[in-house]
Design an enzyme around this catalytic site. Structure first.
Site, PDB file in Angstrom:
ATOM      1  N   ARG A 127      79.334  36.591  46.639  1.00 18.33           N
ATOM      2  CA  ARG A 127      80.777  36.946  46.934  1.00 18.33           C
ATOM      3  C   ARG A 127      81.441  37.256  45.736  1.00 18.33           C
ATOM      4  O   ARG A 127      82.834  36.840  45.553  1.00 18.33           O
ATOM      5  CB  ARG A 127      81.544  35.703  47.740  1.00 18.33           C
ATOM      6  CG  ARG A 127      80.853  35.449  48.859  1.00 18.33           C
ATOM      7  CD  ARG A 127      82.057  34.920  49.905  1.00 18.33           C
ATOM      8  NE  ARG A 127      81.840  34.508  51.278  1.00 18.33           N
ATOM      9  CZ  ARG A 127      81.286  33.186  51.614  1.00 18.33           C
ATOM     10  NH1 ARG A 127      80.967  32.216  50.820  1.00 18.33           N
ATOM     11  NH2 ARG A 127      80.807  33.305  52.908  1.00 18.33           N
ATOM     12  N   LYS A 149      87.193  50.967  41.396  1.00 17.42           N
ATOM     13  CA  LYS A 149      86.881  51.538  42.593  1.00 17.42           C
ATOM     14  C   LYS A 149      85.355  51.391  42.653  1.00 17.42           C
ATOM     15  O   LYS A 149      84.529  52.190  41.869  1.00 17.42           O
ATOM     16  CB  LYS A 149      87.260  52.943  42.678  1.00 17.42           C
ATOM     17  CG  LYS A 149      88.656  53.004  43.218  1.00 17.42           C
ATOM     18  CD  LYS A 149      89.050  54.420  43.658  1.00 17.42           C
ATOM     19  CE  LYS A 149      90.483  54.550  44.003  1.00 17.42           C
ATOM     20  NZ  LYS A 149      90.599  56.049  44.302  1.00 17.42           N
ATOM     21  N   GLU A 191      87.668  66.152  35.174  1.00 14.62           N
ATOM     22  CA  GLU A 191      88.259  65.053  35.330  1.00 14.62           C
ATOM     23  C   GLU A 191      89.116  64.817  33.984  1.00 14.62           C
ATOM     24  O   GLU A 191      90.418  64.097  34.156  1.00 14.62           O
ATOM     25  CB  GLU A 191      87.580  63.801  35.665  1.00 14.62           C
ATOM     26  CG  GLU A 191      86.631  63.869  36.808  1.00 14.62           C
ATOM     27  CD  GLU A 191      87.497  63.272  38.164  1.00 14.62           C
ATOM     28  OE1 GLU A 191      88.440  63.130  37.871  1.00 14.62           O
ATOM     29  OE2 GLU A 191      86.703  63.372  39.003  1.00 14.62           O
ATOM     30  N   LYS A 233      94.479  56.607  32.684  1.00 17.83           N
ATOM     31  CA  LYS A 233      93.977  55.894  33.804  1.00 17.83           C
ATOM     32  C   LYS A 233      94.298  54.307  33.812  1.00 17.83           C
ATOM     33  O   LYS A 233      94.887  53.858  35.190  1.00 17.83           O
ATOM     34  CB  LYS A 233      92.629  55.994  33.996  1.00 17.83           C
ATOM     35  CG  LYS A 233      91.936  55.331  35.152  1.00 17.83           C
ATOM     36  CD  LYS A 233      91.042  55.952  36.194  1.00 17.83           C
ATOM     37  CE  LYS A 233      90.809  55.413  37.139  1.00 17.83           C
ATOM     38  NZ  LYS A 233      89.642  55.998  38.038  1.00 17.83           N
ATOM     39  N   GLU A 243      96.196  51.621  45.218  1.00 13.00           N
ATOM     40  CA  GLU A 243      96.206  52.756  45.456  1.00 13.00           C
ATOM     41  C   GLU A 243      97.409  52.880  46.826  1.00 13.00           C
ATOM     42  O   GLU A 243      97.125  53.386  47.653  1.00 13.00           O
ATOM     43  CB  GLU A 243      95.209  53.745  45.988  1.00 13.00           C
ATOM     44  CG  GLU A 243      95.101  55.175  45.945  1.00 13.00           C
ATOM     45  CD  GLU A 243      93.877  55.939  46.315  1.00 13.00           C
ATOM     46  OE1 GLU A 243      93.512  56.098  45.079  1.00 13.00           O
ATOM     47  OE2 GLU A 243      93.931  56.499  47.107  1.00 13.00           O
ATOM     48  N   ARG A 247      98.664  55.598  42.245  1.00 19.62           N
ATOM     49  CA  ARG A 247      97.161  55.910  42.037  1.00 19.62           C
ATOM     50  C   ARG A 247      96.584  57.088  42.805  1.00 19.62           C
ATOM     51  O   ARG A 247      95.793  57.828  42.231  1.00 19.62           O
ATOM     52  CB  ARG A 247      96.341  54.647  42.072  1.00 19.62           C
ATOM     53  CG  ARG A 247      94.953  54.918  41.766  1.00 19.62           C
ATOM     54  CD  ARG A 247      94.247  53.549  41.674  1.00 19.62           C
ATOM     55  NE  ARG A 247      92.966  53.885  41.363  1.00 19.62           N
ATOM     56  CZ  ARG A 247      92.015  52.921  41.090  1.00 19.62           C
ATOM     57  NH1 ARG A 247      92.318  51.625  41.060  1.00 19.62           N
ATOM     58  NH2 ARG A 247      90.815  53.123  40.620  1.00 19.62           N
ATOM     59  N   ASN A 251      93.990  61.685  42.508  1.00 14.79           N
ATOM     60  CA  ASN A 251      92.963  62.468  43.488  1.00 14.79           C
ATOM     61  C   ASN A 251      93.495  63.870  43.705  1.00 14.79           C
ATOM     62  O   ASN A 251      93.106  64.541  44.488  1.00 14.79           O
ATOM     63  CB  ASN A 251      93.307  61.686  44.939  1.00 14.79           C
ATOM     64  CG  ASN A 251      92.764  60.286  44.957  1.00 14.79           C
ATOM     65  OD1 ASN A 251      91.671  60.163  44.507  1.00 14.79           O
ATOM     66  ND2 ASN A 251      93.552  59.515  45.735  1.00 14.79           N
ATOM     67  N   HIS A 254      90.968  66.379  44.853  1.00 12.51           N
ATOM     68  CA  HIS A 254      90.098  65.711  45.556  1.00 12.51           C
ATOM     69  C   HIS A 254      89.988  66.072  47.057  1.00 12.51           C
ATOM     70  O   HIS A 254      89.139  65.939  47.714  1.00 12.51           O
ATOM     71  CB  HIS A 254      90.058  64.363  45.332  1.00 12.51           C
ATOM     72  CG  HIS A 254      89.486  63.770  44.020  1.00 12.51           C
ATOM     73  ND1 HIS A 254      89.937  64.301  42.933  1.00 12.51           N
ATOM     74  CD2 HIS A 254      88.629  63.037  43.439  1.00 12.51           C
ATOM     75  CE1 HIS A 254      89.429  63.698  41.575  1.00 12.51           C
ATOM     76  NE2 HIS A 254      88.523  62.952  42.201  1.00 12.51           N
ATOM     77  N   HIS A 258      86.470  67.228  48.158  1.00 12.69           N
ATOM     78  CA  HIS A 258      85.615  66.433  48.975  1.00 12.69           C
ATOM     79  C   HIS A 258      85.200  67.344  50.122  1.00 12.69           C
ATOM     80  O   HIS A 258      83.964  67.087  50.735  1.00 12.69           O
ATOM     81  CB  HIS A 258      86.440  65.261  49.403  1.00 12.69           C
ATOM     82  CG  HIS A 258      86.411  63.819  48.492  1.00 12.69           C
ATOM     83  ND1 HIS A 258      87.263  63.056  48.682  1.00 12.69           N
ATOM     84  CD2 HIS A 258      85.541  63.823  47.521  1.00 12.69           C
ATOM     85  CE1 HIS A 258      87.028  62.193  47.392  1.00 12.69           C
ATOM     86  NE2 HIS A 258      85.804  62.529  47.000  1.00 12.69           N
ATOM     87  N   HIS A 272      80.383  66.687  41.934  1.00 14.05           N
ATOM     88  CA  HIS A 272      81.825  66.166  42.207  1.00 14.05           C
ATOM     89  C   HIS A 272      82.739  66.874  40.972  1.00 14.05           C
ATOM     90  O   HIS A 272      83.641  67.216  41.742  1.00 14.05           O
ATOM     91  CB  HIS A 272      81.617  64.766  41.917  1.00 14.05           C
ATOM     92  CG  HIS A 272      83.241  64.054  42.260  1.00 14.05           C
ATOM     93  ND1 HIS A 272      83.745  64.165  43.284  1.00 14.05           N
ATOM     94  CD2 HIS A 272      83.789  63.390  41.326  1.00 14.05           C
ATOM     95  CE1 HIS A 272      84.943  63.504  43.075  1.00 14.05           C
ATOM     96  NE2 HIS A 272      84.921  63.216  42.071  1.00 14.05           N
TER      97      HIS A 272
END
Ligand code: GLY
Length: 377
Positions: A127, A149, A191, A233, A243, A247, A251, A254, A258, A272
């Site tokens: 955990r 992330k 990026e 960032k 997010e 945030r 993207n 993106h 994607h 990517h």
């Protein structure tokens, strides 16, 4: 000059989950300098991949062992397929087989695949175990290693299973970029440009002047680009870790990107960062078509990508059989869909990005149809 005084340190301010990002040359060989102080106990497992291990595993291990830190290692296959349920399960079992405790620290040594997988594993085993990011690609240094992330891919899409889970430290060794192949470097550069396009016109202008030197290996320029990107960032993540709002600006490119990645099968056909570059050109073109952004700015984005040979249209892809409907279907599976509405990051100009859910599907469809017909805006 020692390794320590050639570095710069940024802080991601997240209360008790705050951590440092250290940027500089030759950090891996001196990694214990920064890693030892953040360990709960001197026991680590370094997880890396078959491409990275031959270059950086030995110096990292030697530095840790010289500081009396126990080092176990796990080397995984390289490539996007490693970010899967199967490898997640095997990695969890391999870690547990080593009789770890919650004070054992996992160290992710590699690019975004290793960082995301190890981060998610760290969030899950017992955990929650502490973990450290040692990113070795430009993309992971400027984006994926910072901000917590973590996750794996599923057959329904990329990164759809995961957790927000912050590392204890990010060690971005810019020397590692010297062994990165050109295509991966360029994909990471997409990026970097993203931060200029979002809210930093000055940085974009600096990149227009210095991108080629950075790409050709100028270490000062690389360090400046990584630092500026990480600082941007870190600011956004400190403001909006999960997010809920700002945030999402990260993207930019993106939503389209994607969809392109999904259609090409998330492999070598389109990396990517390449998908993000094309996606950013599409986002600026959509902004222009909606009369939000001057055509001169969208043209300037594409001109910069052209100047450094970063893909920014569909001509690089085999799009036979592609349709606007298929791409829209991929876009509708995005994590940011809310109430059935797609989230877009558009721009009023370079450095003026904003988040919107108010784009009519017909506008997006028409843009996709035009790009597919002309294979560019
Ligand atoms: N890569 C986007 C983010 O970390 O939010």
């Amino acid at each position: 000059m020692t390794a320590a005084n050639a570095t710069e340190t940024l802080r991601v301010e997240l209360g008790e989950r705050s951590y440092d990002i250290v940027v500089g040359a030759d950090l891996i060989a001196h990694a214990a300098t920064w890693i030892a102080p953040v360990l709960a106990r001197p026991r680590t497992i370094v997880i890396t991949d078959e491409n990275v291990a031959p270059h950086y595993l030995a110096p990292l291990r030697a530095s840790l062992q010289a500081a009396n830190i126990d080092v176990d290692t796990i080397t995984l296959p390289a490539g996007e397929q490693t970010k899967s349920f199967v490898h997640f399960q095997t990695l969890c079992e391999d870690i547990l087989a080593r009789r770890v405790e919650r004070s054992t620290t996992l160290i992710a040594l590699g690019g975004g695949v290793i960082g995301d997988l190890v981060g998610y594993t760290a969030a899950s085993v017992l955990r929650g175990m502490p973990f450290i990011q040692v990113p070795t690609t430009l993309l992971s240094q400027v984006d994926s290693s910072v901000g917590g992330k973590t996750g794996i891919n599923t057959r329904h899409g990329k990164n759809l299973v995961g957790a927000f889970y912050q590392p204890k430290l990010v060690l971005a060794d810019t020397t590692a970029l010297n062994t990165l192949d050109h295509r991966q470097l360029m994909a990471g550069y997409a990026e970097v440009v993203k931060y200029g396009l979002i809210d930093d016109l000055n940085f974009f202008e600096w990149l227009e002047l210095h991108a080629q030197a950075l790409i050709d290996g100028d270490m000062d320029k690389r360090r400046h680009a990584v630092l500026t990107s990480c600082a941007a960032k870190a600011r956004v993540v400190a403001e909006d870790e999960r997010e809920g709002g700002r945030r999402a600006l990260l993207n930019l490119g993106h939503t389209f990107g994607h969809a392109l990645e999904a259609e090409t099968g998330y492999g070598d056909k389109l990396l990517h960062g390449e998908a993000v570059a094309i996606g950013m050109a599409m986002a600026f073109d959509l902004s222009r078509r909606l009369d939000i952004c001057p055509g001169q700015d969208s043209g300037r984005v594409s001109a910069h990508f052209d100047a450094i040979c970063l893909p920014n249209d569909l001509a690089v892809l085999d799009t036979i059989g592609w349709t606007a409907d298929k791409l829209l279907d991929h876009m509708s599976r995005d994590k940011k869909v809310e109430g059935g509405k797609l989230t877009f990051i558009l721009a009023r100009g370079i450095g003026q990005a904003f988040i919107t859910r108010d784009v009519a599907e017909a506008e997006v469809r028409s843009l996709l149809e035009d790009w597919l017909a002309n294979r560019s805006g």
